[in-house]
Design a protein around this motif. Structure first.
Motif, PDB file in Angstrom:
ATOM      1  N   HIS A 104       0.855  -1.179   0.000  1.00  9.55           N
ATOM      2  CA  HIS A 104       0.000   0.000   0.000  1.00  9.55           C
ATOM      3  C   HIS A 104       0.896   1.237   0.000  1.00  9.55           C
ATOM      4  O   HIS A 104       1.912   1.263   0.683  1.00  9.55           O
ATOM      5  N   VAL A 105       0.502   2.266  -0.765  1.00  9.16           N
ATOM      6  CA  VAL A 105       1.385   3.435  -0.871  1.00  9.16           C
ATOM      7  C   VAL A 105       1.485   4.179   0.449  1.00  9.16           C
ATOM      8  O   VAL A 105       2.444   4.905   0.700  1.00  9.16           O
ATOM      9  N   GLU A 106       0.496   4.019   1.316  1.00  9.86           N
ATOM     10  CA  GLU A 106       0.563   4.731   2.589  1.00  9.86           C
ATOM     11  C   GLU A 106       1.330   3.948   3.637  1.00  9.86           C
ATOM     12  O   GLU A 106       1.388   4.345   4.794  1.00  9.86           O
ATOM     13  N   GLY A 107       1.906   2.835   3.257  1.00 11.20           N
ATOM     14  CA  GLY A 107       2.758   2.107   4.182  1.00 11.20           C
ATOM     15  C   GLY A 107       2.131   0.833   4.699  1.00 11.20           C
ATOM     16  O   GLY A 107       1.003   0.500   4.361  1.00 11.20           O
ATOM     17  N   GLY A 108       2.884   0.141   5.521  1.00 13.36           N
ATOM     18  CA  GLY A 108       2.431  -1.115   6.079  1.00 13.36           C
ATOM     19  C   GLY A 108       3.049  -2.297   5.376  1.00 13.36           C
ATOM     20  O   GLY A 108       3.716  -2.149   4.357  1.00 13.36           O
ATOM     21  N   PRO A 109       2.845  -3.489   5.947  1.00 11.10           N
ATOM     22  CA  PRO A 109       3.459  -4.689   5.369  1.00 11.10           C
ATOM     23  C   PRO A 109       2.797  -5.112   4.058  1.00 11.10           C
ATOM     24  O   PRO A 109       1.771  -4.572   3.649  1.00 11.10           O
ATOM     25  N   ALA A 110       3.412  -6.112   3.416  1.00  9.91           N
ATOM     26  CA  ALA A 110       2.985  -6.517   2.082  1.00  9.91           C
ATOM     27  C   ALA A 110       1.830  -7.499   2.141  1.00  9.91           C
ATOM     28  O   ALA A 110       1.589  -8.146   3.149  1.00  9.91           O
ATOM     29  N   LEU A 111       1.104  -7.571   1.024  1.00 14.84           N
ATOM     30  CA  LEU A 111       0.220  -8.701   0.766  1.00 14.84           C
ATOM     31  C   LEU A 111       0.864  -9.512  -0.353  1.00 14.84           C
ATOM     32  O   LEU A 111       1.336  -8.948  -1.339  1.00 14.84           O
ATOM     33  N   VAL A 112       0.887 -10.814  -0.177  1.00 19.19           N
ATOM     34  CA  VAL A 112       1.552 -11.669  -1.154  1.00 19.19           C
ATOM     35  C   VAL A 112       0.519 -12.600  -1.773  1.00 19.19           C
ATOM     36  O   VAL A 112      -0.292 -13.195  -1.067  1.00 19.19           O
ATOM     37  N   LEU A 113       0.531 -12.666  -3.092  1.00 18.28           N
ATOM     38  CA  LEU A 113      -0.264 -13.662  -3.806  1.00 18.28           C
ATOM     39  C   LEU A 113       0.705 -14.676  -4.396  1.00 18.28           C
ATOM     40  O   LEU A 113       1.694 -14.297  -5.028  1.00 18.28           O
ATOM     41  N   LYS A 114       0.434 -15.940  -4.174  1.00 18.37           N
ATOM     42  CA  LYS A 114       1.316 -16.961  -4.739  1.00 18.37           C
ATOM     43  C   LYS A 114       0.525 -17.844  -5.686  1.00 18.37           C
ATOM     44  O   LYS A 114      -0.644 -18.140  -5.432  1.00 18.37           O
ATOM     45  N   ILE A 115       1.176 -18.229  -6.778  1.00 17.08           N
ATOM     46  CA  ILE A 115       0.550 -19.192  -7.671  1.00 17.08           C
ATOM     47  C   ILE A 115       1.539 -20.313  -7.929  1.00 17.08           C
ATOM     48  O   ILE A 115       2.749 -20.118  -7.845  1.00 17.08           O
ATOM     49  N   ARG A 116       0.997 -21.491  -8.227  1.00 15.51           N
ATOM     50  CA  ARG A 116       1.863 -22.628  -8.517  1.00 15.51           C
ATOM     51  C   ARG A 116       1.510 -23.184  -9.879  1.00 15.51           C
ATOM     52  O   ARG A 116       0.333 -23.364 -10.190  1.00 15.51           O
ATOM     53  N   VAL A 117       2.540 -23.433 -10.692  1.00 13.15           N
ATOM     54  CA  VAL A 117       2.323 -23.994 -12.028  1.00 13.15           C
ATOM     55  C   VAL A 117       3.228 -25.205 -12.199  1.00 13.15           C
ATOM     56  O   VAL A 117       4.315 -25.262 -11.626  1.00 13.15           O
ATOM     57  N   PRO A 118       2.776 -26.212 -12.960  1.00 13.89           N
ATOM     58  CA  PRO A 118       3.615 -27.402 -13.166  1.00 13.89           C
ATOM     59  C   PRO A 118       4.870 -27.063 -13.949  1.00 13.89           C
ATOM     60  O   PRO A 118       4.883 -26.149 -14.777  1.00 13.89           O
ATOM     61  N   ARG A 119       5.939 -27.809 -13.707  1.00 19.35           N
ATOM     62  CA  ARG A 119       7.229 -27.489 -14.319  1.00 19.35           C
ATOM     63  C   ARG A 119       7.241 -27.729 -15.822  1.00 19.35           C
ATOM     64  O   ARG A 119       7.962 -27.062 -16.549  1.00 19.35           O
ATOM     65  N   ASP A 120       6.459 -28.722 -16.313  1.00 16.12           N
ATOM     66  CA  ASP A 120       6.536 -28.995 -17.747  1.00 16.12           C
ATOM     67  C   ASP A 120       5.683 -28.028 -18.575  1.00 16.12           C
ATOM     68  O   ASP A 120       5.954 -27.841 -19.758  1.00 16.12           O
ATOM     69  N   THR A 121       4.647 -27.424 -18.002  1.00 15.69           N
ATOM     70  CA  THR A 121       3.883 -26.402 -18.731  1.00 15.69           C
ATOM     71  C   THR A 121       3.762 -25.145 -17.867  1.00 15.69           C
ATOM     72  O   THR A 121       2.697 -24.850 -17.327  1.00 15.69           O
ATOM     73  N   PRO A 122       4.846 -24.391 -17.719  1.00 14.49           N
ATOM     74  CA  PRO A 122       4.797 -23.220 -16.819  1.00 14.49           C
ATOM     75  C   PRO A 122       4.157 -22.015 -17.479  1.00 14.49           C
ATOM     76  O   PRO A 122       4.834 -21.059 -17.836  1.00 14.49           O
ATOM     77  N   GLU A 123       2.852 -22.042 -17.643  1.00 16.22           N
ATOM     78  CA  GLU A 123       2.165 -20.927 -18.294  1.00 16.22           C
ATOM     79  C   GLU A 123       1.389 -20.102 -17.290  1.00 16.22           C
ATOM     80  O   GLU A 123       0.604 -20.639 -16.515  1.00 16.22           O
ATOM     81  N   VAL A 124       1.621 -18.803 -17.324  1.00 19.54           N
ATOM     82  CA  VAL A 124       1.021 -17.884 -16.368  1.00 19.54           C
ATOM     83  C   VAL A 124       0.468 -16.702 -17.166  1.00 19.54           C
ATOM     84  O   VAL A 124       1.137 -16.225 -18.082  1.00 19.54           O
ATOM     85  N   PRO A 125      -0.727 -16.206 -16.856  1.00 20.45           N
ATOM     86  CA  PRO A 125      -1.188 -14.997 -17.534  1.00 20.45           C
ATOM     87  C   PRO A 125      -0.310 -13.798 -17.172  1.00 20.45           C
ATOM     88  O   PRO A 125       0.049 -13.626 -16.017  1.00 20.45           O
ATOM     89  N   ALA A 126       0.052 -13.009 -18.171  1.00 16.27           N
ATOM     90  CA  ALA A 126       0.948 -11.871 -17.941  1.00 16.27           C
ATOM     91  C   ALA A 126       0.193 -10.726 -17.285  1.00 16.27           C
ATOM     92  O   ALA A 126      -0.945 -10.423 -17.641  1.00 16.27           O
ATOM     93  N   LEU A 127       0.877 -10.090 -16.340  1.00 15.19           N
ATOM     94  CA  LEU A 127       0.292  -8.930 -15.664  1.00 15.19           C
ATOM     95  C   LEU A 127       0.643  -7.628 -16.382  1.00 15.19           C
ATOM     96  O   LEU A 127       0.015  -6.595 -16.160  1.00 15.19           O
TER      97      LEU A 127
END
Lengths: 171, 369
Positions: free
Chosen positions: A90-113
């Motif tokens: 947050h721009v006003e400060g404070g700790p982070a929020l983390v989003l994690k995703i897991r993808v298989p190693r043979d097809t590592p496809e993730v939508p681009a941000l």
């Protein structure tokens, strides 16, 4: 400044984006030097890869976490998956929020941000360069450090750490 | 109307104004920039891969080589990450010494950065020599404390490598006494020079919404008018004890980024003065005597970040329970601050590109890693 923590975020997302949440399974991190192998359960919010953009925009537009600090890839080879951690502040400060995703190693496809969040550009190109994560719809997914003809992804745990196939090829 | 044609040119990789081996692939229409793509990786050594094969302590001197201007700041971010992962307490005195060193680092980084910036504008060497002169005094202090001028390797898990030498404080006080005059002089050199002002004002504008969307940090973000400073936003170490301001710009041009850096040097001096007042009463020694250096952290992951002179510097570590990190990721400020370079340069002239690049203040050791 009271800001959301991971548990509060999961609660909010349970209401607003119930499909996105995934229950994190323990990871087998392989200890290399004789330490005991234990399951590693993350405290952070794990979401399904196809809901990544919706969840990121929810964090930015609804919760106000408008600063994307980092995208970190980890190769959990024993579980045969890559984990990507997106870190929002947050721009006003404070700790982070983390989003994690897991993808298989043979097809590592993730939508681009990058199309919705230009700050993700170099993070994603770095992840592609070193880990071979394919970001679908990325406008310019090219190697960022290594040269374009380089074969393989050097940060993967199964990339050979010794020897250089380029040495001696010219002779 | 004369028909014009677009032309692609390379600025760099070997170019005196690119601050290292850095290439910009520029599309120009006459003198005007249509598009710019930064190309780098010439210094890439896969730092993260090498670090995964070292023990935790072996990586401490290696972090010096990231941003070789600010080895102390890199040390602090890495030490904080490992301490958080293992759970090591840092004594009060050690925290004061750390803050002192990192704020001195900020002053020397900005002195050098402003020197290089004005160098890029064409005021060849004068201001750079002024900045380097002050930087040299601080480097002498670093040498007396750590034994090295640039690659300090001064921090350890739970404190710093050795206590301050006896003659450190008198020399530091001499330096602080001379500092306001130097900072004023530095500011006047740009502000009172009509030609340099024309090269700086209204050039390379980065609006606040774009700055945030592009994830830039440090003086570049604050120059655009967003008062985000990790020291205030998520206070680490003992920064909540000090009274200091976060300077911000109004327009987000090269001049604003210059002014933010000048003011940050003054604020760093304020912090150092408060450190000098509080240091004699601080508890504990320079290092936690119970802290083991050959650490074997429990399984888990951690992220620690500091406000380095160039922006948010973070270390993400994953431990598998062994003596070597399973994953070691650096969030390098110079690298991410380059993301908006194309947008910042579009529409300006070729000669402005080096000035805009200089105002971002990059170090290739950190960009390429």
């Amino acid at each position: 400044m009271t800001r959301l923590d991971a548990a509060a975020l999961r609660e909010r997302m349970q209401n607003d984006l119930p499909d996105a949440l995934v229950e994190p399974a323990p990871l087998k991190v392989k200890a290399a030097h004789g330490a005991k192998t234990t399951g590693f359960v993350t405290d952070d919010t794990l979401i399904a890869p196809e809901h990544l953009i919706a969840a990121a925009l929810y964090l930015r537009d609804t919760l106000g976490y408008a600063y994307l600090s980092d995208i970190a890839v980890v190769d959990y080879i024993a579980d045969d998956l890559f984990e990507l951690g997106y870190r929002f502040y947050h721009v006003e400060g404070g700790p982070a929020l983390v989003l994690k995703i897991r993808v298989p190693r043979d097809t590592p496809e993730v939508p681009a941000l990058t199309p919705v969040w230009p700050g993700a550009n170099f993070h994603e190109r770095e992840a592609f360069d070193l880990y071979g994560i394919i970001f679908t719809d990325h406008p310019f997914l090219r190697r960022i450090y290594l040269w374009d003809e380089f074969e393989g992804f050097p940060m993967r745990k199964d990339f050979p750490k010794q020897g250089d196939k380029y040495i001696g090829e010219d002779e | 109307m004369l028909k014009t044609e677009e032309l692609q040119i390379n600025i760099g990789p070997q170019h005196p104004s690119t601050h290292g081996v850095f290439r910009m692939l520029v599309t120009v229409d006459g003198e005007t920039i249509i598009d710019l793509k930064p190309v780098f990786g010439y210094l890439h050594r896969n730092h993260e891969q090498i670090a995964e094969q070292n023990t935790y302590l072996q990586n401490m001197p290696y972090t010096d080589r990231l941003d070789y201007f600010n080895s102390m700041a890199n040390n602090q971010a890495y030490a904080m990450a490992v301490e958080k992962l293992v759970g090591i307490e840092v004594p009060e005195r050690a925290e004061y010494i750390r803050v002192l060193m990192v704020e001195l680092t900020r002053i020397l980084n900005h002195a050098g950065a402003l020197g290089f910036l004005i160098n890029d504008m064409g005021m060849w060497q004068t201001q750079l020599a002024f900045g380097m002169r002050e930087r040299e005094k601080i480097l002498d202090l670093f040498e007396s404390a750590s034994g090295a001028r640039l690659m300090c390797n001064y921090f350890r898990f739970g404190g710093v490598a050795r206590d301050l030498p006896p003659d450190f404080m008198p020399r530091l006080k001499d330096l602080l006494r001379a500092m306001p005059a130097f900072v004023d002089e530095m500011e006047r050199l740009l502000r009172d020079n009509e030609i340099l002002m024309q090269r700086a004002e209204g050039i390379g504008i980065l609006p606040p919404d774009l700055a945030l969307a592009y994830s830039v940090t440090g003086p570049v973000l604050r120059g655009s008018g967003i008062a985000y400073d990790v020291r205030k936003a998520e206070p680490y170490s003992i920064y909540d004890r000090f009274d200091f301001d976060v300077p911000i710009g109004t327009v987000g041009d090269v001049y604003d980024r210059f002014l933010v850096r000048v003011e940050e040097m003054r604020q760093s001096k304020r912090i150092i003065e408060q450190v000098l007042e509080q240091l004699p009463d601080a508890q504990g020694g320079h290092i936690n005597p119970k802290a083991r250096q050959n650490v074997r952290p429990p399984v888990g992951d951690v992220y620690a970040r500091i406000e380095s002179p160039k922006g948010e510097l973070g270390f993400y570590l994953v431990s598998d329970g062994s003596t070597k990190p399973y994953r070691y990721k650096i969030r390098a400020p110079s690298f991410i601050n380059l993301t908006p370079l194309g947008d910042m340069c579009r529409g300006y002239k070729v000669a402005d590109v080096v000035v805009i690049l200089g105002s971002i203040d990059i170090v290739m050791g950190e960009v390429d890693r």
